[in-house]
Motif scaffolding. Structure first.
Motif, mmCIF file in Angstrom:
data_model
loop_
_atom_site.group_PDB
_atom_site.id
_atom_site.type_symbol
_atom_site.label_atom_id
_atom_site.label_comp_id
_atom_site.label_asym_id
_atom_site.label_seq_id
_atom_site.Cartn_x
_atom_site.Cartn_y
_atom_site.Cartn_z
ATOM 1 N N TRP A 154 0.867 -1.177 0.000
ATOM 2 C CA TRP A 154 0.000 0.000 0.000
ATOM 3 C C TRP A 154 0.906 1.230 0.000
ATOM 4 N N HIS A 156 1.138 5.687 -0.880
ATOM 5 C CA HIS A 156 0.417 6.967 -0.964
ATOM 6 C C HIS A 156 1.208 7.885 -1.889
ATOM 7 N N LEU A 211 -4.498 10.093 -3.204
ATOM 8 C CA LEU A 211 -4.553 8.803 -3.879
ATOM 9 C C LEU A 211 -3.726 7.760 -3.141
ATOM 10 N N TYR A 212 -4.324 6.573 -2.938
ATOM 11 C CA TYR A 212 -3.629 5.421 -2.372
ATOM 12 C C TYR A 212 -3.659 4.290 -3.391
ATOM 13 N N LYS A 213 -2.580 3.535 -3.451
ATOM 14 C CA LYS A 213 -2.491 2.441 -4.418
ATOM 15 C C LYS A 213 -2.066 1.166 -3.716
ATOM 16 N N THR A 215 -0.755 -2.622 -4.591
ATOM 17 C CA THR A 215 -0.189 -3.429 -5.668
ATOM 18 C C THR A 215 0.152 -4.811 -5.133
ATOM 19 N N TRP A 225 -3.741 -4.655 -9.060
ATOM 20 C CA TRP A 225 -3.576 -3.406 -8.339
ATOM 21 C C TRP A 225 -4.889 -2.649 -8.309
ATOM 22 N N LYS A 226 -4.982 -1.735 -7.383
ATOM 23 C CA LYS A 226 -6.180 -0.915 -7.248
ATOM 24 C C LYS A 226 -5.801 0.426 -6.648
ATOM 25 N N THR A 227 -6.530 1.471 -7.053
ATOM 26 C CA THR A 227 -6.318 2.791 -6.472
ATOM 27 C C THR A 227 -7.585 3.242 -5.752
ATOM 28 N N THR A 229 -9.080 6.800 -3.714
ATOM 29 C CA THR A 229 -8.880 8.198 -3.337
ATOM 30 C C THR A 229 -9.584 8.471 -2.020
#
Length: 274
Positions: A154, A156, A211-213, A215, A225-227, A229
């Motif tokens: 995770w 940022h 935004l957080y991602k 992976t 993966w996913k994002t 906000t």
């Protein structure tokens, strides 16, 4: 030059699941177009026009594109099969419009196809929470059980403190976590079985916005993966909320005195004064 395109111009849609990192963009031509003199170009045609792959007089290869260089390929003998489909690995799902064009030896267009990439299940997800709430969850679930060798990160990207949480070798890696997030983040302790990769962030504040991602890696290869906000809102001004009962009483008394006040005028003016 473009008059000949009208009868051979095509637009198709290709779907890909959220989190997938590869796709095949299909393009097959009839035998009458197959000639040693043709040139075939695949281009990315979103906001800018970029050449990704070219086939010319029996020679083919990807261009030196900074993003897709080395991540695109076609079949070995497309002139025999008529299959000029383009396989893309390490796909960027933000790119969505691709064009393949077949030219003759004079540069005239013989055939052209536009492929629009549609991402199924892509969640441009936004999570909202009010400042002062004890925690907020950034959701991400995948099909379980999950391979024990995966690495989950995770991050940022919108912040200077990018490393939020890393799960590797069956446990949370505290040494890879920025101190800003220590003791403020949690994940499912049994995520390998549940597939729940959601991140819980405690005491969210305005500095956590953005935004957080997440992976998922297998080795060095990205699997999914996913994002998400995150929007942390300030609570309503207390002086405004405290005045709500008096506003209601004022409107009630006004209506009983038969005053002709436009609908909402009292409330709107109070809002503007806050």
């Amino acid at each position: 030059m473009f008059c000949s395109v009208l009868s051979v111009y095509q637009v198709i849609k290709v779907s890909v699941e959220e989190g997938k990192r590869s796709v095949v963009l299909p393009f097959k031509v009839t035998r009458r177009l197959l000639s040693e003199d043709i040139t075939v170009e695949w281009r990315l045609s979103d906001l800018e026009d970029r050449l990704l792959y070219i086939y010319h007089r029996g020679r083919q290869g990807p261009t030196q594109d900074q993003v897709y260089g080395g991540h695109t390929e076609m079949t070995e003998d497309p002139l025999t099969t008529g299959d000029f489909s383009l396989a893309i690995s390490d796909l960027r799902l933000t790119d969505s419009v691709y064009t393949c064009t077949v030219y003759d030896e004079h540069g005239e267009i013989l055939h052209q196809k536009v492929v629009v990439l549609i991402v199924r299940g892509l969640q441009m997800e936004m999570v909202e929470v009010t400042k002062g709430e004890p925690s907020v969850s950034l959701p991400f679930k995948i099909s379980g059980p999950v391979d024990e060798d995966i690495r989950v990160e995770w991050t940022h990207p919108d912040s200077k403190q990018t490393e939020v949480m890393t799960f590797e070798n069956g446990e949370i890696q505290l040494s890879k976590q920025n101190k800003v997030y220590r003791r403020r983040t949690e994940m499912d302790k049994d995520l390998l079985r549940s597939g729940d990769l959601s991140l819980t962030l405690k005491n969210p504040g305005v500095d956590d916005n953005g935004l957080y991602k997440c992976t998922v890696y297998s080795g060095e290869e990205v699997q999914q993966w996913k994002t998400v906000t995150l929007s942390v809102r300030e609570p309503l001004d207390s002086s405004f909320t405290d005045r709500l009962p008096s506003l209601k009483r004022r409107r009630t008394s006004s209506s009983t005195s038969q005053e002709n006040i436009p609908l909402g005028s009292g409330l709107d003016s109070s809002i503007n004064q806050v």
